[in-house]
Write an enzyme that holds these catalytic residues in place. Sequence first.
Site, PDB file in Angstrom:
ATOM      1  N   TYR A  95       0.886  -1.163   0.000  1.00 45.78           N
ATOM      2  CA  TYR A  95       0.000   0.000   0.000  1.00 45.78           C
ATOM      3  C   TYR A  95       0.921   1.209   0.000  1.00 45.78           C
ATOM      4  CZ  TYR A  95      -3.579  -3.227   1.860  1.00 45.78           C
ATOM      5  OH  TYR A  95      -4.435  -4.279   2.064  1.00 45.78           O
TER       6      TYR A  95
ATOM      7  N   CYS B 295       1.552   2.855   3.466  1.00 50.66           N
ATOM      8  CA  CYS B 295       1.863   1.975   4.591  1.00 50.66           C
ATOM      9  C   CYS B 295       3.290   2.232   5.085  1.00 50.66           C
ATOM     10  CB  CYS B 295       1.708   0.523   4.155  1.00 50.66           C
ATOM     11  SG  CYS B 295       2.384  -0.683   5.317  1.00 50.66           S
TER      12      CYS B 295
ATOM     13  N   PHE C  99       5.174   0.425   7.000  1.00 50.31           N
ATOM     14  CA  PHE C  99       5.989  -0.778   6.967  1.00 50.31           C
ATOM     15  C   PHE C  99       6.477  -1.061   5.543  1.00 50.31           C
ATOM     16  CE2 PHE C  99       3.057  -1.296  10.577  1.00 50.31           C
ATOM     17  CZ  PHE C  99       3.996  -1.362  11.598  1.00 50.31           C
ATOM     18  N   CYS C 100       5.632  -0.792   4.560  1.00 47.68           N
ATOM     19  CA  CYS C 100       6.056  -0.925   3.164  1.00 47.68           C
ATOM     20  C   CYS C 100       7.133   0.101   2.843  1.00 47.68           C
ATOM     21  CB  CYS C 100       4.865  -0.735   2.220  1.00 47.68           C
ATOM     22  SG  CYS C 100       3.552  -1.972   2.414  1.00 47.68           S
TER      23      CYS C 100
END
Length: 322
Positions: free
Chosen positions: A101, A104, A106-107
Amino acid sequence: MRKFSSLAAVCRISTAPAALENPIHHQHRLVQAALLSANSINYSARSPWFSYDKVTLKSARNAFAGTMLFSVAVSTSAEEVHAKEHVLSKFLPNDVVLYQYEACPFCNKVKAFLDFYDIPYKIVEVNPISKKEIKWSDYKKVPILMVDGDQMVDSSDIIDKLTKKIHPDVQLEGDEEKKWRGWVDNHLVHILSPNIYRSTSEALESFDYITTHGNFSFTERLTAKYAGAMAMYFVSKKLKKKHNITDERAALYEAAETWVDALKGREFLGGAKPNLADLAVYGVLRPIRYLKSGRDMVEHTTIGDWYTRMENAVGVSSKIPA
């Protein structure tokens, strides 16, 4: 204000235990719930959520787009180029694909790592409604990184595995590095949602970014922006209470200064060049840097100089154009 019964699904998800355990990933489930209830939402002209005039919305979008341009043209230092060349001589994957995403954190941790080490990668933007792009995987969250056909999941684990491939004979991380990587996952990320969705205008700004970059149709973008922003505004209040945050901006500023203090006068926590903790902090902050919360953070703390050094060290994106 007239009650929106169509948001019942959103409210159920927002009060579920999972919403409080992992708020960042959970916001995408809220988008899904908001979209599914779209047909029954009454866009009442009396509601302050939908009373923004076209000129105001256009001005906000243009202002945000303008600030985003500052992060595009960044230079690369000679030291960072040397580091990248050293890495690529040892680790040359043929095919790297990140399922993500766009907003995001974390991405974005994974992308910061890939960009810093100049590892070319493709992006597959996952539709948070159908998640059809990751139907093939038993892991139903993002990020998912495919490296020459091998699946890697969980941002910290992905980075650990890639680091071992790049530096197979080097200890993964020291105690200080490990401590601050844990701080990012267990503390810093919990402060972000209450700040991003602090007010109705900030929630709308955030979802304008999410839906512009995400895999949405025009109707989905419109619905997700307004219904999703409204849902996350209320969820952020619950998260604020859960994590004992009395003033979300003060908590963000404190976290920023805590990180600067950890540097102890060094350019990076890693010394002359970023280490995994630097990349983790930079990665999770990158999606908010040019939102109001990120602008306020840089204006009211001393983190700006470090962030600029990180922009220069990470350099331009290694993403392969679609």
